[in-house]
Design a protein around this motif. Structure first.
Motif, PDB file in Angstrom:
ATOM      1  N   PRO A 136       0.810  -1.228   0.000  1.00  0.00           N
ATOM      2  CA  PRO A 136       0.000   0.000   0.000  1.00  0.00           C
ATOM      3  C   PRO A 136       0.844   1.279   0.000  1.00  0.00           C
ATOM      4  O   PRO A 136       1.975   1.291   0.470  1.00  0.00           O
ATOM      5  CB  PRO A 136      -0.807  -0.111   1.290  1.00  0.00           C
ATOM      6  N   TYR A 137       0.261   2.333  -0.564  1.00  0.00           N
ATOM      7  CA  TYR A 137       0.894   3.643  -0.638  1.00  0.00           C
ATOM      8  C   TYR A 137       0.199   4.603   0.329  1.00  0.00           C
ATOM      9  O   TYR A 137      -0.974   4.436   0.645  1.00  0.00           O
ATOM     10  CB  TYR A 137       0.805   4.209  -2.057  1.00  0.00           C
ATOM     11  N   ASP A 138       0.958   5.619   0.736  1.00  0.00           N
ATOM     12  CA  ASP A 138       0.362   6.672   1.557  1.00  0.00           C
ATOM     13  C   ASP A 138      -0.400   7.676   0.694  1.00  0.00           C
ATOM     14  O   ASP A 138      -1.448   8.187   1.096  1.00  0.00           O
ATOM     15  CB  ASP A 138       1.449   7.421   2.341  1.00  0.00           C
ATOM     16  N   VAL A 139       0.156   7.955  -0.491  1.00  0.00           N
ATOM     17  CA  VAL A 139      -0.421   8.968  -1.380  1.00  0.00           C
ATOM     18  C   VAL A 139      -0.345   8.495  -2.825  1.00  0.00           C
ATOM     19  O   VAL A 139       0.650   7.886  -3.229  1.00  0.00           O
ATOM     20  CB  VAL A 139       0.334  10.320  -1.251  1.00  0.00           C
ATOM     21  N   VAL A 140      -1.376   8.805  -3.596  1.00  0.00           N
ATOM     22  CA  VAL A 140      -1.337   8.617  -5.050  1.00  0.00           C
ATOM     23  C   VAL A 140      -1.589   9.974  -5.693  1.00  0.00           C
ATOM     24  O   VAL A 140      -2.467  10.722  -5.260  1.00  0.00           O
ATOM     25  CB  VAL A 140      -2.366   7.561  -5.527  1.00  0.00           C
ATOM     26  N   PRO A 157      -7.753   1.311  -7.322  1.00  0.00           N
ATOM     27  CA  PRO A 157      -7.090   0.190  -6.642  1.00  0.00           C
ATOM     28  C   PRO A 157      -6.137   0.634  -5.528  1.00  0.00           C
ATOM     29  O   PRO A 157      -5.938  -0.108  -4.548  1.00  0.00           O
ATOM     30  CB  PRO A 157      -6.324  -0.503  -7.781  1.00  0.00           C
ATOM     31  N   ILE A 158      -5.565   1.831  -5.677  1.00  0.00           N
ATOM     32  CA  ILE A 158      -4.649   2.363  -4.668  1.00  0.00           C
ATOM     33  C   ILE A 158      -5.424   3.056  -3.556  1.00  0.00           C
ATOM     34  O   ILE A 158      -5.127   2.883  -2.367  1.00  0.00           O
ATOM     35  CB  ILE A 158      -3.638   3.323  -5.329  1.00  0.00           C
ATOM     36  N   LEU A 159      -6.444   3.818  -3.935  1.00  0.00           N
ATOM     37  CA  LEU A 159      -7.286   4.496  -2.935  1.00  0.00           C
ATOM     38  C   LEU A 159      -7.993   3.483  -2.041  1.00  0.00           C
ATOM     39  O   LEU A 159      -8.155   3.709  -0.831  1.00  0.00           O
ATOM     40  CB  LEU A 159      -8.315   5.375  -3.634  1.00  0.00           C
ATOM     41  N   ASP A 160      -8.411   2.358  -2.619  1.00  0.00           N
ATOM     42  CA  ASP A 160      -9.122   1.331  -1.848  1.00  0.00           C
ATOM     43  C   ASP A 160      -8.269   0.752  -0.726  1.00  0.00           C
ATOM     44  O   ASP A 160      -8.804   0.212   0.249  1.00  0.00           O
ATOM     45  CB  ASP A 160      -9.572   0.189  -2.777  1.00  0.00           C
ATOM     46  N   ARG A 161      -6.950   0.871  -0.852  1.00  0.00           N
ATOM     47  CA  ARG A 161      -6.046   0.347   0.179  1.00  0.00           C
ATOM     48  C   ARG A 161      -5.631   1.421   1.181  1.00  0.00           C
ATOM     49  O   ARG A 161      -4.717   1.210   1.978  1.00  0.00           O
ATOM     50  CB  ARG A 161      -4.805  -0.270  -0.482  1.00  0.00           C
ATOM     51  N   GLY A 162      -6.324   2.573   1.129  1.00  0.00           N
ATOM     52  CA  GLY A 162      -6.117   3.583   2.165  1.00  0.00           C
ATOM     53  C   GLY A 162      -5.275   4.774   1.782  1.00  0.00           C
ATOM     54  O   GLY A 162      -5.035   5.655   2.621  1.00  0.00           O
ATOM     55  N   ALA A 163      -4.816   4.857   0.537  1.00  0.00           N
ATOM     56  CA  ALA A 163      -4.014   6.007   0.122  1.00  0.00           C
ATOM     57  C   ALA A 163      -4.870   7.257   0.037  1.00  0.00           C
ATOM     58  O   ALA A 163      -6.081   7.202  -0.196  1.00  0.00           O
ATOM     59  CB  ALA A 163      -3.356   5.739  -1.225  1.00  0.00           C
ATOM     60  N   ARG A 206      -8.288  16.539  -2.991  1.00  0.00           N
ATOM     61  CA  ARG A 206      -7.854  15.485  -2.067  1.00  0.00           C
ATOM     62  C   ARG A 206      -8.987  14.454  -1.955  1.00  0.00           C
ATOM     63  O   ARG A 206     -10.103  14.784  -1.564  1.00  0.00           O
ATOM     64  CB  ARG A 206      -7.534  16.065  -0.688  1.00  0.00           C
ATOM     65  N   VAL A 207      -8.679  13.228  -2.321  1.00  0.00           N
ATOM     66  CA  VAL A 207      -9.667  12.149  -2.293  1.00  0.00           C
ATOM     67  C   VAL A 207      -9.266  11.130  -1.240  1.00  0.00           C
ATOM     68  O   VAL A 207      -8.120  10.667  -1.206  1.00  0.00           O
ATOM     69  CB  VAL A 207      -9.772  11.468  -3.677  1.00  0.00           C
ATOM     70  N   THR A 208     -10.208  10.801  -0.349  1.00  0.00           N
ATOM     71  CA  THR A 208      -9.956   9.816   0.700  1.00  0.00           C
ATOM     72  C   THR A 208     -11.139   8.869   0.801  1.00  0.00           C
ATOM     73  O   THR A 208     -12.257   9.202   0.392  1.00  0.00           O
ATOM     74  CB  THR A 208      -9.757  10.505   2.066  1.00  0.00           C
ATOM     75  N   LYS A 209     -10.902   7.706   1.352  1.00  0.00           N
ATOM     76  CA  LYS A 209     -11.998   6.777   1.619  1.00  0.00           C
ATOM     77  C   LYS A 209     -12.865   7.367   2.720  1.00  0.00           C
ATOM     78  O   LYS A 209     -12.385   7.769   3.771  1.00  0.00           O
ATOM     79  CB  LYS A 209     -11.463   5.402   2.063  1.00  0.00           C
ATOM     80  N   ALA A 210     -14.157   7.419   2.485  1.00  0.00           N
ATOM     81  CA  ALA A 210     -15.069   8.021   3.456  1.00  0.00           C
ATOM     82  C   ALA A 210     -15.014   7.296   4.796  1.00  0.00           C
ATOM     83  O   ALA A 210     -15.072   7.915   5.847  1.00  0.00           O
ATOM     84  CB  ALA A 210     -16.497   8.017   2.910  1.00  0.00           C
ATOM     85  N   ALA A 211     -14.852   5.987   4.761  1.00  0.00           N
ATOM     86  CA  ALA A 211     -14.840   5.192   5.991  1.00  0.00           C
ATOM     87  C   ALA A 211     -13.622   5.508   6.847  1.00  0.00           C
ATOM     88  O   ALA A 211     -13.637   5.281   8.057  1.00  0.00           O
ATOM     89  CB  ALA A 211     -14.855   3.716   5.657  1.00  0.00           C
ATOM     90  N   ALA A 212     -12.596   6.062   6.233  1.00  0.00           N
ATOM     91  CA  ALA A 212     -11.364   6.360   6.977  1.00  0.00           C
ATOM     92  C   ALA A 212     -11.419   7.720   7.635  1.00  0.00           C
ATOM     93  O   ALA A 212     -10.553   8.085   8.416  1.00  0.00           O
ATOM     94  CB  ALA A 212     -10.159   6.298   6.043  1.00  0.00           C
ATOM     95  N   ARG A 213     -12.462   8.490   7.353  1.00  0.00           N
ATOM     96  CA  ARG A 213     -12.580   9.820   7.929  1.00  0.00           C
ATOM     97  C   ARG A 213     -13.315   9.793   9.257  1.00  0.00           C
ATOM     98  O   ARG A 213     -14.252   9.040   9.417  1.00  0.00           O
ATOM     99  CB  ARG A 213     -13.299  10.748   6.935  1.00  0.00           C
TER     100      ARG A 213
END
Length: 214
Positions: A136-140, A157-163, A206-213
């Motif tokens: 996983p990456y921190d940022v894409v 695919p990268i955002l889904d892993r928390g980037a 800036r795009v993030t997974k909603a569940a991570a907020r």
């Protein structure tokens, strides 16, 4: 009036180590040399290296100051990927993965990374084939690559892993956000609009997974 490293640091709002400036200057010099024989950037864009391209790219560090692992999609001439890598070169464990499908551009990215001593791995392949990469990456990131809906699809695919996604956009950002409602997957992702340091008309999405907020 010329715009160089001093003005770059002023507008970035922080003092940049000499070693980092030297790495960026290596990028600028090789960009000029390679652009003379292949289509990387035009002469006018070379004149804007510090004021537009380097500043536009370097500001992303401020939005993710603790991030060590970055993936840059469609890296082209190295913005923002090579610039981010120049800032992270002295950070233990840092890595920047650059995805570029054009062979000659991938060769340029490797040449800069080698000469400047950057923590870079270049993937000469299509973004669709890169998928989630070696995360996983921190940022894409991506700059001047595609419309926001397509961009989010590429990065999913990268955002889904928390980037965190950090994407440069211009004055038409509102229309792109409206068009991206499906790509944002019905609320699964959250998109925030951030101001750009380098262009008053520009924005960083800036795009993030909603569940991570929280």
């Amino acid at each position: 009036m010329s715009y160089g490293p001093d003005e770059f640091q002023r507008d970035l709002g922080s003092t940049v180590p000499r070693e980092t400036i030297a790495r960026l200057e290596t990028h600028r010099r090789l960009l000029e040399e390679w652009s003379a024989r292949m289509n990387l950037v035009g002469p006018k864009e070379l004149d804007l290296f510090w004021s537009r391209h380097a500043l536009d790219s370097a500001q992303l560090i401020k939005f993710a100051p603790q991030a060590k692992s970055w993936a840059d999609l469609g890296s082209g001439a190295g913005f923002p990927g090579l610039v981010v890598a120049a800032f992270l070169a002295d950070t233990p464990g840092a890595s920047v993965h650059l995805v570029e499908s054009t062979g000659k551009k991938a060769a340029f990215l490797r040449a800069v990374a080698q000469e400047a001593g950057l923590p870079v791995t270049v993937f000469n392949q299509r973004i669709e084939d890169f998928g989630r990469g070696q995360g996983p990456y921190d940022v894409v990131t991506a700059r001047a690559l595609a419309t926001l809906p397509r961009l989010i699809t590429y990065a999913k695919p990268i955002l889904d892993r928390g980037a965190i996604g950090l994407f440069h956009k211009g004055a038409d950002v509102d229309a792109e956000l409206a068009a991206a409602s499906d790509a944002l997957n019905g609320g699964a992702f959250q998109a925030d609009v951030l101001e750009s340091l380098s262009d008053p008309r520009g924005r960083i999405i800036r795009v993030t997974k909603a569940a991570a907020r929280s």
